[in-house]
Write an enzyme that holds these catalytic residues in place. Sequence first.
Site, short mmCIF file in Angstrom:
data_model
loop_
_atom_site.label_atom_id
_atom_site.label_comp_id
_atom_site.label_asym_id
_atom_site.label_seq_id
_atom_site.Cartn_x
_atom_site.Cartn_y
_atom_site.Cartn_z
N ASP A 8 52.09 54.34 34.58
CA ASP A 8 53.53 54.63 34.64
C ASP A 8 54.07 54.55 33.21
OD1 ASP A 8 53.82 51.93 34.06
OD2 ASP A 8 54.92 51.42 35.90
N CYS A 65 50.02 49.76 34.09
CA CYS A 65 51.48 49.71 34.21
C CYS A 65 51.95 48.54 33.35
CB CYS A 65 51.94 49.63 35.66
SG CYS A 65 51.47 48.14 36.57
N THR A 67 52.59 45.36 34.11
CA THR A 67 51.82 44.14 34.41
C THR A 67 50.41 44.43 34.94
OG1 THR A 67 52.63 44.17 36.68
CG2 THR A 67 53.92 42.89 35.09
N ILE A 69 50.01 44.77 37.98
CA ILE A 69 50.06 44.24 39.35
C ILE A 69 50.42 45.32 40.37
CG2 ILE A 69 51.20 42.58 40.89
CD1 ILE A 69 51.61 40.78 38.39
N HIS A 98 29.76 41.63 40.11
CA HIS A 98 29.87 40.95 41.39
C HIS A 98 30.62 41.73 42.46
CE1 HIS A 98 29.29 36.64 39.56
NE2 HIS A 98 28.45 37.53 39.05
N HIS A 133 25.44 39.77 46.04
CA HIS A 133 26.83 40.25 46.08
C HIS A 133 27.00 41.38 47.10
CE1 HIS A 133 27.45 37.77 42.62
NE2 HIS A 133 26.50 38.41 41.96
#
Length: 146
Positions: A8, A65, A67, A69, A98, A133
């Site tokens: 973004d 972006c 953050t 998140i 992993h 894994h």
Amino acid sequence: MKVAIGSDHGGINIKEEIKALMDEMGIEYVDLGCECSTSVDYPDYAIPVAEKVAANEVDRGILICGTGIGMSIAANKVKGIRCALVHDLFSAKATREHNDSNVLAMGERVIGPGLAREIAKVWLETEYEGGRHANRVGKITEYEEK
Ligand code: RB5
């Protein structure tokens, strides 16, 4: 390897940094935006990148972006996506080994371009270990199939 990349307005500078890195590494990529300096909505970029990965049109995705998140939350809504939000080199390596993460998210307001570049390089170069894994990652896939 082919990569889809998106950001973004909050991640556009690191997006350019990572594109330059992929040029140097000889990695093919498709840039799904944004091209803008005005405010846009991160799901409009996270979801198309994630869908390209899920459809096997590209091998991996990278999202940036402010953050990281919002991008990671949105990308992880797409079936088959294991998006890792990473801001350190240890996690960049570990999430490939992993978790077999297929999308990397980073936040431009959290880390600088130099670290973002190193994280992306390690993440792009590191192979999934499988083994013990595989059962764990398999349980995530199994849940998605329900
Ligand atoms: C945009 O202001 C910002 O919210 C976005 O870049 C991201 O950080 C969201 O998670």
